[in-house]
Design a protein around this motif. Structure first.
Motif, mmCIF file in Angstrom:
data_model
loop_
_atom_site.group_PDB
_atom_site.id
_atom_site.type_symbol
_atom_site.label_atom_id
_atom_site.label_comp_id
_atom_site.label_asym_id
_atom_site.label_seq_id
_atom_site.Cartn_x
_atom_site.Cartn_y
_atom_site.Cartn_z
ATOM 1 N N ASP A 105 6.154 19.470 21.868
ATOM 2 C CA ASP A 105 5.542 18.582 20.880
ATOM 3 C C ASP A 105 6.382 17.329 20.735
ATOM 4 O OD1 ASP A 105 3.709 17.723 19.031
ATOM 5 O OD2 ASP A 105 4.545 18.845 17.347
ATOM 6 N N GLY A 106 5.736 16.232 20.433
ATOM 7 C CA GLY A 106 6.432 14.988 20.157
ATOM 8 C C GLY A 106 6.501 14.756 18.663
ATOM 9 N N SER A 122 4.012 2.958 16.485
ATOM 10 C CA SER A 122 3.183 4.049 16.987
ATOM 11 C C SER A 122 1.770 3.905 16.430
ATOM 12 C CB SER A 122 3.779 5.395 16.545
ATOM 13 O OG SER A 122 2.867 6.444 16.783
ATOM 14 N N ASN A 131 10.121 7.910 19.419
ATOM 15 C CA ASN A 131 9.495 9.127 19.919
ATOM 16 C C ASN A 131 10.559 10.086 20.448
ATOM 17 O OD1 ASN A 131 8.440 10.911 22.124
ATOM 18 N ND2 ASN A 131 6.492 9.953 21.626
ATOM 19 N N GLN A 133 10.853 14.096 22.088
ATOM 20 C CA GLN A 133 10.152 15.261 22.603
ATOM 21 C C GLN A 133 10.959 16.519 22.258
ATOM 22 O OE1 GLN A 133 6.998 15.097 24.503
ATOM 23 N NE2 GLN A 133 7.214 13.229 23.284
ATOM 24 N N HIS A 154 3.488 6.867 24.584
ATOM 25 C CA HIS A 154 2.624 8.036 24.379
ATOM 26 C C HIS A 154 3.386 9.304 24.746
ATOM 27 C CE1 HIS A 154 -0.828 10.737 25.036
ATOM 28 N NE2 HIS A 154 -1.467 9.933 24.202
ATOM 29 N N ASP A 155 3.031 10.420 24.085
ATOM 30 C CA ASP A 155 3.716 11.691 24.344
ATOM 31 C C ASP A 155 3.672 12.084 25.811
ATOM 32 O OD1 ASP A 155 4.635 12.205 21.793
ATOM 33 O OD2 ASP A 155 2.871 13.349 21.188
ATOM 34 N N GLU A 159 6.963 12.631 28.047
ATOM 35 C CA GLU A 159 7.216 13.898 28.759
ATOM 36 C C GLU A 159 7.512 13.624 30.220
ATOM 37 O OE1 GLU A 159 6.308 16.303 31.806
ATOM 38 O OE2 GLU A 159 4.584 15.136 31.126
ATOM 39 N N GLY A 180 -2.205 15.296 22.759
ATOM 40 C CA GLY A 180 -1.439 14.149 23.234
ATOM 41 C C GLY A 180 -0.983 14.301 24.671
ATOM 42 N N TYR A 181 -1.063 15.517 25.200
ATOM 43 C CA TYR A 181 -0.639 15.782 26.577
ATOM 44 C C TYR A 181 -1.834 15.974 27.500
ATOM 45 C CZ TYR A 181 3.832 16.345 24.296
ATOM 46 O OH TYR A 181 4.966 16.117 23.549
#
Length: 252
Positions: A105-106, A122, A131, A133, A154-155, A159, A180-181
């Motif tokens: 999760d972010g 954001s 941000n 992670q 963005h997440d 990542e 978000g992923y």
């Protein structure tokens, strides 16, 4: 200026751990004498992190100069941050622990910035921040926390920058993540779209329940008030979070 006694909701074990790190560091650099002993310096740093005290407040409370308080905090943050688990180590430990799954999760660490600072804004959270992670266990414990990226990242991109899912996939760890992923070929994410069939809605509800520990892990980080709104360099968010994680491991 008025002074008062205050409680710090941390264990003696955490204080002793931080003091031990400081004591060994002073010995390694040959530091002969300081205004505060290792235990007092550790307490000053814990008050800064847990309660979000300003350097002026810490300096007054510990009877040192403001610059000295800042220097003490900077020194210990660097020492603690290096002791936080690296990604590969954290993934390896999670695999060894036999978790049924982990949660990626972010989280956004709010910062004190103006609207002109677009890279830190954001759109998802409608505020400026950094941000981070976070990988959490199925029980809600933080396993790993990343460095900081601007809130506009963005997440999914964050990542990718930290190569998180690649490490989790290589270890074969089942990974749950939020929408978000979207686009990941490995993480299990909820179904998207409107007018979903009831089976997909039920699956999403179950997914959210399993993913809830990840939210609790982020809440554990933000229980340390320094992360509720940074009034320092935004790029320090990652170092602060890693230092806190190192302390949380001992607190647990």
């Amino acid at each position: 200026m008025l002074f008062y006694r205050a409680a710090l909701p941390l264990s003696r074990t955490t204080l002793n751990y931080a003091a031990g790190i400081i004591r060994r560091h002073r010995k390694s650099i040959g530091s002969r004498w300081r205004k505060l002993n290792p235990g007092q310096q550790a307490l000053l740093v814990l008050a800064y992190l847990r309660k979000g005290e300003t350097f002026a407040e810490l300096a007054a409370g510990f009877a040192v100069g403001t610059t000295t308080a800042w220097r003490y905090v900077e020194e210990v943050l660097a020492l603690l941050a290096t002791r936080a688990p690296k990604l590969r180590q954290a993934v390896r430990d999670a695999k060894k622990a036999g978790y049924a799954y982990v949660v990626l999760d972010g989280t956004l660490i709010p910062i004190d910035r103006v609207a002109a600072d677009r890279p830190f804004y954001s759109g998802k959270h409608k505020r400026h921040g950094m941000n981070l992670q976070v990988i959490a266990s199925s029980g809600g414990d933080v396993l790993w926390v990343s460095g900081a990226l601007p809130g506009s990242v963005h997440d999914m991109k964050a990542e990718w920058i930290w190569d998180v899912l690649a490490e989790l996939e290589a270890a074969g760890l089942v990974t749950l993540a939020d929408k978000g992923y979207q686009g990941s070929s490995y993480a299990k994410i909820p179904y998207r779209g409107k007018n979903k069939p009831e089976s997909q809605k039920q699956a999403n509800r179950a997914h959210a329940q399993l993913r809830a520990p990840g939210e609790r892990a982020n809440a554990q980080l933000k229980a340390w008030r320094i992360l509720r709104k940074l009034r320092c360099c935004p790029w320090r968010a990652g170092q602060l979070a890693k230092a806190i994680h190192a302390l949380q491991i001992r607190e647990a």
